[in-house]
Design a protein around this motif. Structure first.
Motif, PDB file in Angstrom:
ATOM      1  N   ALA A 190      39.037  42.538  45.055  1.00 59.12           N
ATOM      2  CA  ALA A 190      39.819  42.757  43.838  1.00 59.12           C
ATOM      3  C   ALA A 190      39.479  41.772  42.729  1.00 59.12           C
ATOM      4  O   ALA A 190      39.723  42.060  41.556  1.00 59.12           O
ATOM      5  N   VAL A 191      38.936  40.594  43.087  1.00 59.54           N
ATOM      6  CA  VAL A 191      38.642  39.612  42.050  1.00 59.54           C
ATOM      7  C   VAL A 191      37.444  40.076  41.229  1.00 59.54           C
ATOM      8  O   VAL A 191      36.604  40.839  41.723  1.00 59.54           O
ATOM      9  N   PRO A 192      37.336  39.652  39.980  1.00 62.61           N
ATOM     10  CA  PRO A 192      36.250  40.138  39.127  1.00 62.61           C
ATOM     11  C   PRO A 192      34.886  39.664  39.614  1.00 62.61           C
ATOM     12  O   PRO A 192      34.756  38.613  40.241  1.00 62.61           O
ATOM     13  N   SER A 193      33.881  40.455  39.309  1.00 61.50           N
ATOM     14  CA  SER A 193      32.514  40.092  39.670  1.00 61.50           C
ATOM     15  C   SER A 193      31.894  39.267  38.549  1.00 61.50           C
ATOM     16  O   SER A 193      32.335  39.318  37.393  1.00 61.50           O
ATOM     17  N   ALA A 194      30.876  38.521  38.892  1.00 63.61           N
ATOM     18  CA  ALA A 194      30.174  37.718  37.885  1.00 63.61           C
ATOM     19  C   ALA A 194      29.577  38.628  36.813  1.00 63.61           C
ATOM     20  O   ALA A 194      29.571  38.295  35.624  1.00 63.61           O
ATOM     21  N   ARG A 195      29.099  39.798  37.210  1.00 63.30           N
ATOM     22  CA  ARG A 195      28.514  40.734  36.240  1.00 63.30           C
ATOM     23  C   ARG A 195      29.567  41.206  35.233  1.00 63.30           C
ATOM     24  O   ARG A 195      29.281  41.354  34.044  1.00 63.30           O
ATOM     25  N   GLU A 216      38.852  42.746  29.953  1.00 66.98           N
ATOM     26  CA  GLU A 216      39.449  43.447  31.088  1.00 66.98           C
ATOM     27  C   GLU A 216      39.966  42.451  32.131  1.00 66.98           C
ATOM     28  O   GLU A 216      41.050  42.620  32.712  1.00 66.98           O
ATOM     29  N   THR A 217      39.210  41.384  32.353  1.00 72.56           N
ATOM     30  CA  THR A 217      39.631  40.368  33.318  1.00 72.56           C
ATOM     31  C   THR A 217      40.907  39.680  32.869  1.00 72.56           C
ATOM     32  O   THR A 217      41.828  39.468  33.656  1.00 72.56           O
ATOM     33  N   LEU A 218      40.986  39.322  31.589  1.00 68.43           N
ATOM     34  CA  LEU A 218      42.203  38.707  31.064  1.00 68.43           C
ATOM     35  C   LEU A 218      43.404  39.630  31.221  1.00 68.43           C
ATOM     36  O   LEU A 218      44.505  39.195  31.553  1.00 68.43           O
ATOM     37  N   ALA A 219      43.176  40.923  30.996  1.00 68.79           N
ATOM     38  CA  ALA A 219      44.280  41.888  31.062  1.00 68.79           C
ATOM     39  C   ALA A 219      44.842  42.032  32.459  1.00 68.79           C
ATOM     40  O   ALA A 219      46.028  42.331  32.637  1.00 68.79           O
ATOM     41  N   HIS A 220      43.997  41.827  33.492  1.00 64.79           N
ATOM     42  CA  HIS A 220      44.422  42.090  34.870  1.00 64.79           C
ATOM     43  C   HIS A 220      44.446  40.836  35.737  1.00 64.79           C
ATOM     44  O   HIS A 220      44.501  40.947  36.967  1.00 64.79           O
TER      45      HIS A 220
END
Length: 352
Positions: free
Chosen positions: A132-137, A147-151
């Motif tokens: 679930a954590v964001p990918s480096a890409r 998108e990462t900040l939003a979630h």
């Protein structure tokens, strides 16, 4: 004065329309502070009292007061300083001693996921958390960072209040996993539901997951108290790259350029599995990018320095002019990723 209990009556001008205010010795009351050009005003319901404070008081602070003397002068003793937003103050006070950073969590997750855990539910939760954590890409583009900040959990409650989809929110998913792994029996609920047993190492991992939940809570409360309404974001999250897990602490905030124009400062600290701890500071102003890199390990600093020409090419490809780009073996003296704040009443309880 009352013969039974000393009382002072404060009478307001008839034109004010305010009723008389009796203050009895020993009474407790709540007031809100307002700072005006004429000094401090205590707002007590419909009443307004000019006052002089011997303790630091900020506009908007809520105070719990006790009538300590009804002589001259009237003395109201501050028994509890609630701050301007007591619910957030309480949340931050609860979260600070319980939190653990993403870097601390990632270290335990790396070790745990290299072998199956005895508790299958915990193993599944850890695997799902990693996925679930964001990918480096995903963090290599502006859209991905947005998108990462939003979630990342910072806006979970706001999204719930709007009825927006929260299925991808990291804090929401973490909360659901913790609730399943550590069921709490409500008052009057079914107490026969078994509580899972964990070996010490797995219990420690579960504690780390819960501590990271409190980390998100602390960042949320801090932002609401100190940077609400401003474009200042602090993010602390694990990041996956293939099978590797890293930790990223990122702060994005507005700045001022050399010409006085608008600019941005982006500062990050990374815990990379192979390079070790790395820090970077990026200043964007007028299409120019100035960067400084730091690495605690000498070999990592050398690798970063060798990659700087490629970084300049990528900056030009993105439409930016490379400015001063440096790399150091060491560590920055100032932690720019730490969210700035002013002194906040109520965070430290000096009576404990």
């Amino acid at each position: 004065m009352s013969a039974q209990r000393p009382t002072v009556w404060i009478r307001f001008p008839e034109a004010s329309g305010r009723p008389d205010l009796p203050l009895r010795l020993g009474d407790t009351l709540e007031a809100r502070a307002r700072l005006t050009g004429a000094g401090l005003i205590l707002i007590l319901g419909a009443h307004r009292l000019p006052a002089r404070a011997d303790v630091p008081v900020a506009g908007g602070d809520r105070l719990r007061l006790r009538v300590a003397s009804v002589g001259h002068p009237l003395v109201l003793q501050v028994t509890d300083h609630l701050g301007p937003r007591p619910a957030l103050q309480w949340t931050l006070r609860q979260a600070l001693p319980r939190q653990a950073t993403a870097e601390s969590l990632v270290g335990d997750l790396r070790s745990a996921l290299r072998r199956p855990l005895t508790n299958l539910d915990l193993h599944t939760a850890c695997q799902e958390f990693q996925d679930a954590v964001p990918s480096a890409r995903s963090l290599s583009s502006a859209a991905g960072i947005r998108e990462t900040l939003a979630h990342a959990g910072l806006y979970l409650e706001a999204r719930l209040a709007r009825g927006a989809d929260t299925g991808a929110d990291l804090k929401g998913r973490l909360s659901a996993w913790l609730a399943a792994l550590r069921p709490r029996h409500p008052e009057g609920g079914d107490r026969k539901r078994p509580t899972p047993e964990f070996p010490p190492a797995e219990r420690a991992l579960l504690d780390q997951l819960e501590a990271f939940f409190w980390r998100i809570q602390a960042l949320q409360a801090h932002r609401a108290l100190h940077t609400r309404g401003t474009r200042d974001w602090t993010l602390d999250i694990p990041v996956r790259q293939g099978d590797a897990l890293h930790a990223l602490r990122l702060r994005i905030r507005p700045a001022t350029g050399a010409d006085g124009g608008a600019a941005w400062t982006i500062e990050a600290r990374l815990a990379l599995e192979r390079l070790g701890p790395v820090a970077v500071s990026l200043h964007l102003a007028g299409g120019r990018a100035d960067l400084a890199w730091w690495a605690q390990q000498r070999v990592s600093a050398e690798r970063l320095a060798n990659a700087l020409p490629k970084l300049e090419q990528r900056l030009r490809a993105a439409g930016l002019e490379p400015g001063a780009i440096t790399c150091y073996h060491g560590w920055p003296a100032h932690d720019g990723t730490a969210p700035s704040s002013t002194a906040t009443q109520g965070i430290i309880d000096e009576q404990i």
